[in-house]
Design an enzyme around this catalytic site. Structure first.
Site, PDB file in Angstrom:
ATOM      1  CG  HIS A 157      -2.060   0.941   1.130  1.00 10.63           C
ATOM      2  ND1 HIS A 157      -1.950   2.270   1.426  1.00 10.63           N
ATOM      3  CD2 HIS A 157      -3.332   0.734   0.714  1.00 10.63           C
ATOM      4  CE1 HIS A 157      -3.119   2.850   1.198  1.00 10.63           C
ATOM      5  NE2 HIS A 157      -3.971   1.943   0.761  1.00 10.63           N
TER       6      HIS A 157
ATOM      7  CG  ASP B  20      -9.100  -4.279  -2.446  1.00  5.82           C
ATOM      8  OD1 ASP B  20     -10.257  -4.332  -2.005  1.00  5.82           O
ATOM      9  OD2 ASP B  20      -8.644  -3.307  -3.060  1.00  5.82           O
TER      10      ASP B  20
HETATM   11  N1  ACO Z   1       4.213  -7.515  -4.904  1.00  7.76           N
HETATM   12  C1  ACO Z   1       5.559  -7.506  -5.072  1.00  7.76           C
HETATM   13  N2  ACO Z   1       6.329  -6.419  -4.891  1.00  7.76           N
HETATM   14  C2  ACO Z   1       5.703  -5.286  -4.519  1.00  7.76           C
HETATM   15  C3  ACO Z   1       4.300  -5.224  -4.324  1.00  7.76           C
HETATM   16  C4  ACO Z   1       3.563  -6.399  -4.522  1.00  7.76           C
HETATM   17  N3  ACO Z   1       2.225  -6.396  -4.363  1.00  7.76           N
HETATM   18  N4  ACO Z   1       3.955  -3.970  -3.962  1.00  7.76           N
HETATM   19  C5  ACO Z   1       5.097  -3.260  -3.935  1.00  7.76           C
HETATM   20  N5  ACO Z   1       6.151  -4.063  -4.267  1.00  7.76           N
HETATM   21  C6  ACO Z   1       7.580  -3.680  -4.267  1.00  7.76           C
HETATM   22  C7  ACO Z   1       7.920  -2.841  -5.489  1.00  7.76           C
HETATM   23  O1  ACO Z   1       8.353  -3.647  -6.555  1.00  7.76           O
HETATM   24  C8  ACO Z   1       9.010  -1.954  -4.952  1.00  7.76           C
HETATM   25  O2  ACO Z   1      10.193  -2.730  -4.862  1.00  7.76           O
HETATM   26  P1  ACO Z   1      11.643  -2.024  -5.079  1.00  7.76           P
HETATM   27  O3  ACO Z   1      11.773  -1.014  -3.977  1.00  7.76           O
HETATM   28  O4  ACO Z   1      12.620  -3.138  -5.007  1.00  7.76           O
HETATM   29  O5  ACO Z   1      11.572  -1.390  -6.439  1.00  7.76           O
HETATM   30  C9  ACO Z   1       8.573  -1.682  -3.508  1.00  7.76           C
HETATM   31  O6  ACO Z   1       7.784  -2.820  -3.140  1.00  7.76           O
HETATM   32  C10 ACO Z   1       7.751  -0.411  -3.359  1.00  7.76           C
HETATM   33  O7  ACO Z   1       6.642  -0.502  -4.253  1.00  7.76           O
HETATM   34  P2  ACO Z   1       6.047   0.715  -5.086  1.00  7.76           P
HETATM   35  O8  ACO Z   1       5.371   0.171  -6.300  1.00  7.76           O
HETATM   36  O9  ACO Z   1       7.110   1.749  -5.286  1.00  7.76           O
HETATM   37  O10 ACO Z   1       5.001   1.261  -4.050  1.00  7.76           O
HETATM   38  P3  ACO Z   1       3.760   2.164  -4.380  1.00  7.76           P
HETATM   39  O11 ACO Z   1       3.438   2.887  -3.131  1.00  7.76           O
HETATM   40  O12 ACO Z   1       3.995   2.982  -5.615  1.00  7.76           O
HETATM   41  O13 ACO Z   1       2.607   1.108  -4.759  1.00  7.76           O
HETATM   42  C11 ACO Z   1       0.762  -0.332  -4.654  1.00  7.76           C
HETATM   43  C12 ACO Z   1       1.586   0.738  -3.921  1.00  7.76           C
HETATM   44  C13 ACO Z   1       0.360   0.176  -6.050  1.00  7.76           C
HETATM   45  C14 ACO Z   1      -0.520  -0.608  -3.865  1.00  7.76           C
HETATM   46  C15 ACO Z   1       1.614  -1.615  -4.788  1.00  7.76           C
HETATM   47  O14 ACO Z   1       1.975  -2.099  -3.509  1.00  7.76           O
HETATM   48  C16 ACO Z   1       0.896  -2.711  -5.576  1.00  7.76           C
HETATM   49  O15 ACO Z   1       0.949  -2.710  -6.820  1.00  7.76           O
HETATM   50  N6  ACO Z   1       0.188  -3.648  -4.889  1.00  7.76           N
HETATM   51  C17 ACO Z   1      -0.600  -4.653  -5.552  1.00  7.76           C
HETATM   52  C18 ACO Z   1      -1.941  -4.074  -6.010  1.00  7.76           C
HETATM   53  C19 ACO Z   1      -2.898  -3.835  -4.852  1.00  7.76           C
HETATM   54  O16 ACO Z   1      -3.101  -4.699  -3.992  1.00  7.76           O
HETATM   55  N7  ACO Z   1      -3.528  -2.658  -4.873  1.00  7.76           N
HETATM   56  C20 ACO Z   1      -4.553  -2.285  -3.879  1.00  7.76           C
HETATM   57  C21 ACO Z   1      -4.083  -1.192  -2.997  1.00  7.76           C
HETATM   58  S1  ACO Z   1      -5.267  -0.864  -1.763  1.00  7.76           S
HETATM   59  C22 ACO Z   1      -6.459   0.014  -2.559  1.00  7.76           C
HETATM   60  O17 ACO Z   1      -6.221   0.786  -3.436  1.00  7.76           O
HETATM   61  C23 ACO Z   1      -7.782  -0.167  -2.127  1.00  7.76           C
END
Ligand code: ACO
Length: 439
Positions: free
Chosen positions: A308, A366
């Site tokens: 998140h 979720d």
């Molecule tokens: N699986 C694997 N790796 C992940 C995940 C994941 N679900 N989420 C983040 N990471 C990793 C990224 O690759 C990144 O790694 P790095 O630092 O080595 O490059 C690090 O964790 C940080 O992730 P970001 O994408 O920079 O974080 P951001 O805050 O931009 O993204 C997000 C947040 C979009 C929710 C992300 O965690 C994600 O895509 N999760 C899966 C989708 C999801 O469940 N979305 C629902 C969110 S809740 C809602 O909106 C109701």
């Protein structure tokens, strides 16, 4: 100029600047950079708005490090246990918990706006039977302004109120109609004697051929999910509603923009994506392979329902949903949903994995909500629609807060331009070897 040179020179330029600091009631202070461009000729650069406050707000507060979520100051755990979705809606819209007569008046207003214009209902027949319900929701909510033009004056408080009641009341009716169309069943009209969750279940699952009474546990679970999803401060879809609304467009159009944003798998579409992912994983023995894929930077696969932008701790909503999941499954006779076993094992493995620990990636709201929706008999393609029904309250509350804010201005971000410098148009005969390579 390389990125590092850019950073170095900007560092030189900015280090002597001072900015006013504004402190909120909770959370980090903010630097007020409003005059940064007019006085210093600089913009700020913050893709994804990771550290940028776009507005002042008094609706919802999140402490992502501690896993705290407050609606108008009230902890989500207390609201989940003691309140109901429509009472929470009142709280988010008006700022205070309602007195008895205020709640009654509000419930009455919502009850009396649940019907949608018959012409709107006919829109659904124009969609293919396999149209995604989110596509239908976007289309039909986007058309509301054509049917209810008497509540479009953004600055008029009574029109704002009428608009809020209409959106909250009509979203379940539109959502249920989208579902009925997709399964080829006749539309079911709302019933005023039912509460919000029971009414939605009734419109989704009743048929003219038999009586239908929703299971009370199903209605309770749905109401709880709606409480948890009602608002989440400046999330992507709410910010979209604010940005769209900042142009002065009609509020129905602004809400529609929010629905479009919510649909994406990084946001509200994640609940659908979680179920698709669990179905694809299929067996506990496959989990390590998928976890390895999620960690592989050359693979686009991510663990859906994990991570998140704000929570760097267990999402408090996920904790509440997790315990509700067992109750729902037991009561609805789905004691052994294989996807729940899979989800729990996946969570256990991921939470012990260094990659997820280091990045503070926990299950989000979720991760479990889809399993409850499944147990309620709601098809996967409807999950994000359910989320949209609940979040419409937050969208409306933020839209109202924005239009009533005297500091409100057109939302118009800046950019760091990295394209070509100014150049002269080339005739077709002059282009060979100089341009092209697009296709
Ligand atoms: N699986 C694997 N790796 C992940 C995940 C994941 N679900 N989420 C983040 N990471 C990793 C990224 O690759 C990144 O790694 P790095 O630092 O080595 O490059 C690090 O964790 C940080 O992730 P970001 O994408 O920079 O974080 P951001 O805050 O931009 O993204 C997000 C947040 C979009 C929710 C992300 O965690 C994600 O895509 N999760 C899966 C989708 C999801 O469940 N979305 C629902 C969110 S809740 C809602 O909106 C109701």
């Amino acid at each position: 100029m390389s990125k590092s040179t850019t950073q170095a020179s900007e560092h030189e330029e900015t280090r002597n600047l001072t900015f006013p600091v504004r402190r909120g009631h909770l959370g980090p202070a903010v630097l007020d950079i409003n005059k940064l461009y007019s006085e210093h000729g600089l913009f700020t650069y913050d893709p994804g708005f990771v550290a940028t406050a776009s507005c002042e707000s008094a609706i919802t507060y999140i402490d992502g490090e501690k896993g705290i979520l407050l609606y108008r100051g009230y902890p989500i755990e207390q609201l989940a246990e003691k309140s109901t979705f429509l009472e929470v809606a009142y709280l988010l819209l008006y700022g205070e918990l309602p007195l008895k007569h205020e709640l009654e008046r509000f419930l009455d207003a919502i009850r009396h706006h649940t019907l949608i214009n018959e012409s709107l209902l006919r829109f659904f027949n124009g969609f293919h039977h396999d149209a995604h319900p989110m596509a239908m929701l976007t289309g039909v909510v986007g058309s509301l302004s054509a049917f209810y033009p008497d509540a479009m004056e953004a600055r008029d408080r009574s029109q704002q109120e009428l608009f809020a009641q209409r959106i909250i009341a009509k979203m379940p009716t539109i959502a249920a109609a989208a579902y009925k169309h997709s399964v080829g069943h006749p539309f079911v009209y709302p019933r005023n004697e039912l509460d919000y969750a029971n009414n939605l279940l009734y419109m989704l699952f009743a048929l003219p051929t038999a009586d239908y009474v929703a299971n009370p546990v199903a209605a309770q679970a749905l109401d709880l999910l709606f409480v948890l999803h009602a608002d989440h401060e400046q999330n992507a879809s709410t910010s979209t509603v604010r940005l769209a609304g900042s142009s002065g467009t009609n509020p129905y159009a602004a809400i529609t923009a929010g629905i479009g944003c919510l649909w994406g798998p990084a946001h509200g579409g994640a609940n659908e994506a979680v179920i698709n992912m669990l179905t694809e994983i299929a067996d506990i023995k496959n989990i390590p392979r998928y976890v390895a894929r999620a960690k592989d930077k050359n693979d686009t696969f991510r663990l859906m329902g994990f991570g998140h932008r704000v929570y760097k701790n267990y999402d408090p909503r996920a904790k509440i949903i997790r315990s509700m999941t067992y109750k729902v499954l037991e009561n609805l006779g789905h004691r052994s949903d294989p996807l729940l076993d899979l989800a729990m094992k996946l969570e256990e493995i991921a939470l012990k994995d260094e990659y997820f620990i280091e990045r503070k990636l926990y299950p989000n709201v979720d991760f479990y909500s889809g399993i409850i929706y499944r147990a309620l008999g709601i098809p996967t393609s409807m999950f994000t629609v359910m989320f949209a029904i609940a979040r419409s309250v937050g969208w409306v509350a933020h839209w109202q807060e924005m239009v009533n804010d005297p500091e409100q201005r057109l939302g118009r971000p800046r950019q760091l331009y990295m394209g070509p410098l100014q150049r002269d148009y080339l005739q077709m005969s002059q282009r060979a070897g100089k341009v092209g390579s697009g296709i």
